[in-house]
Design a protein around this motif. Structure first.
Motif, PDB file in Angstrom:
ATOM      1  N   GLN A  61     -14.719  40.050  60.164  1.00  0.00           N
ATOM      2  CA  GLN A  61     -15.752  40.376  61.144  1.00  0.00           C
ATOM      3  C   GLN A  61     -15.200  40.371  62.571  1.00  0.00           C
ATOM      4  O   GLN A  61     -15.584  41.205  63.397  1.00  0.00           O
ATOM      5  N   VAL A  62     -14.301  39.442  62.862  1.00  0.00           N
ATOM      6  CA  VAL A  62     -13.676  39.417  64.189  1.00  0.00           C
ATOM      7  C   VAL A  62     -12.841  40.681  64.408  1.00  0.00           C
ATOM      8  O   VAL A  62     -12.878  41.295  65.489  1.00  0.00           O
ATOM      9  N   LEU A  63     -12.123  41.098  63.370  1.00  0.00           N
ATOM     10  CA  LEU A  63     -11.284  42.305  63.481  1.00  0.00           C
ATOM     11  C   LEU A  63     -12.139  43.552  63.674  1.00  0.00           C
ATOM     12  O   LEU A  63     -11.824  44.424  64.504  1.00  0.00           O
ATOM     13  N   ILE A  64     -13.237  43.665  62.939  1.00  0.00           N
ATOM     14  CA  ILE A  64     -14.127  44.821  63.085  1.00  0.00           C
ATOM     15  C   ILE A  64     -14.729  44.863  64.484  1.00  0.00           C
ATOM     16  O   ILE A  64     -14.800  45.927  65.119  1.00  0.00           O
ATOM     17  N   ALA A  65     -15.158  43.715  64.988  1.00  0.00           N
ATOM     18  CA  ALA A  65     -15.740  43.657  66.334  1.00  0.00           C
ATOM     19  C   ALA A  65     -14.744  44.146  67.380  1.00  0.00           C
ATOM     20  O   ALA A  65     -15.094  44.918  68.288  1.00  0.00           O
ATOM     21  N   GLY A  66     -13.494  43.710  67.278  1.00  0.00           N
ATOM     22  CA  GLY A  66     -12.475  44.155  68.225  1.00  0.00           C
ATOM     23  C   GLY A  66     -12.235  45.653  68.162  1.00  0.00           C
ATOM     24  O   GLY A  66     -12.052  46.312  69.200  1.00  0.00           O
ATOM     25  N   ALA A  82      -5.548  54.387  64.944  1.00  0.00           N
ATOM     26  CA  ALA A  82      -5.095  52.996  64.858  1.00  0.00           C
ATOM     27  C   ALA A  82      -6.278  52.035  64.717  1.00  0.00           C
ATOM     28  O   ALA A  82      -6.236  51.084  63.921  1.00  0.00           O
ATOM     29  N   LEU A  83      -7.345  52.299  65.465  1.00  0.00           N
ATOM     30  CA  LEU A  83      -8.511  51.424  65.412  1.00  0.00           C
ATOM     31  C   LEU A  83      -9.229  51.510  64.066  1.00  0.00           C
ATOM     32  O   LEU A  83      -9.734  50.499  63.553  1.00  0.00           O
ATOM     33  N   PHE A  84      -9.275  52.692  63.475  1.00  0.00           N
ATOM     34  CA  PHE A  84      -9.904  52.824  62.168  1.00  0.00           C
ATOM     35  C   PHE A  84      -9.071  52.144  61.084  1.00  0.00           C
ATOM     36  O   PHE A  84      -9.610  51.647  60.094  1.00  0.00           O
TER      37      PHE A  84
END
Length: 393
Positions: A61-66, A82-84
């Motif tokens: 969840q922290v990674l998705i939020a970032g 890269a973000l996806f």
């Protein structure tokens, strides 16, 4: 509920189009998202069994939020790639770990017999919340995209706080529902555990379930584009997609009844046929027909997903539950990613309506694969697990 308060979910395709990306580029991003998520399922599932299911969810969840914050801050396609990728890894950390954590919490209470009913409520709360967030997201977009994406990231962060403070940790070593106990197969690898439970019918169910999700997920997302091409505005699209999430959230409450009266062998092909019908009707090019088909039929596969999820949980041992569910999710994610690419290509080349109609071949193919299991009555589960000991609660 907090993890599903994602304001961008109903309009993010329109956001990507406003960034200047084509349908093919959007499809590639979604394909990459699910392929990366699928590949990452295997290591993240093993990690979740080792360090804990709750810890894996928090990391995801922290990674998705970032990644959501990064998307709204950039307009370069390579940055989005890269973000996806990062978001896909985050999804993999959560996938498998959430349902494994839920199921094993019930194991501790000796309450696994009620999993379908409880899982349906779990799904309903998350999906209805998501629908409400989508409606609000369409309105927040009138302020700015930054508000939409930052709001989603904030809700994910709050979800982490609640999870850490209110939900106990469970690791694979805490398993209490394996027939063999700690002695027999306690040290066996997840791969060996999978080989022990992988009946031909179970493997078929994994593939068919993957094809169902590979139809439903791109269908829901690309309906945004189809409605827009058929004349619906952004706010109207968000309302329709939100209503679809409400339908998809409420219909799983019928899962327990459907399981008792029909069973997964019958409900699986029925869901696939409804998906094929929804895609075919969307291909007519009439916005009201598309809306009606979407709202009437989108909830039925959600019933099936809950029932099939229970079959998977019953078929795998607790010690490796997160790992094995992640392997299953790997197949589903890979098929979803391919589905996005195929449907996006069809919509780019033939138009959104015609592309939707042709894609109805996928659920029909899944129906054909399921027919041998339906008529032969092949066994999916192996009876690997026993009912949990009441004393464990």
């Amino acid at each position: 509920m907090l993890a599903n308060t994602l304001f961008q979910r109903g309009v993010f395709v329109l956001f990507l189009y406003q960034r200047g990306f084509s349908a093919g580029q959007v499809a590639l991003l979604q394909t990459l998202l699910y392929l990366v998520s699928g590949v990452a399922e295997l290591p993240t599932g093993v990690i979740a069994d080792r360090i804990g299911r709750r810890a894996s969810i928090v990391i995801g969840q922290v990674l998705i939020a970032g990644c959501l914050l990064g998307q709204v801050a950039s307009s370069h396609y390579w940055v989005f790639l890269a973000l996806f990728i990062g978001q896909g890894v985050g999804m993999a950390c959560v996938s498998g770990s959430d349902t494994a954590l839920l199921y094993d919490l019930l194991v501790r209470r000796g309450a696994t017999a009620g999993y379908v009913r409880i899982r349906s409520r779990f799904t309903m709360l998350g999906t209805v919340t998501s629908g409400a967030a989508i409606v609000l997201g369409g309105q927040l977009q009138q302020i700015s995209w930054e508000v939409v994406y930052a709001g989603s990231a904030a809700c994910l962060a709050l979800a982490v706080v609640v999870l850490m403070s209110r939900v106990p940790e469970i690791r694979g070593a805490d398993a209490v529902d394996e027939r063999q106990g700690a002695e027999g197969h306690g040290d066996a690898s997840a791969w060996r555990a999978m080989l022990r439970v992988a009946t031909p019918a179970l493997v078929t169910l994994v593939v068919v379930s993957g094809l169902m999700h590979a139809t439903l997920t791109p269908y829901i997302i690309f309906t945004q584009k189809t409605l827009s091409d058929q004349g619906a505005g952004t706010a109207w699209v968000s309302v329709v997609i939100s209503a679809g999430f409400f339908v998809g959230g409420l219909t799983p409450l019928l899962s327990d009844r459907a399981d008792r009266h029909l069973g997964y062998r019958v409900i699986v092909p029925l869901s696939l046929l409804t998906l094929a019908a929804a895609l075919a009707l969307s291909g007519l090019g009439l916005v009201w027909v598309t809306v009606a088909a979407f709202l009437a039929l989108v909830g039925i596969p959600e019933i099936t997903a809950v029932i099939v999820d229970n079959v998977f949980n019953e078929a795998v041992p607790s010690r490796h539950r997160a790992s094995l569910l992640s392997m299953i999710a790997f197949v589903e994610s890979a098929l979803i990613g391919i589905g996005y690419l195929v449907l996006g290509t069809l919509m780019d080349g033939l138009g959104s309506s015609v592309g939707m109609a042709i894609y109805a071949v996928v659920p029909l193919l899944a129906c054909l694969l399921w027919l041998p299991v339906l008529f032969r009555g092949a066994r999916v589960t192996t009876g690997f697990e026993k009912p949990a000991d009441r004393k464990a609660s």
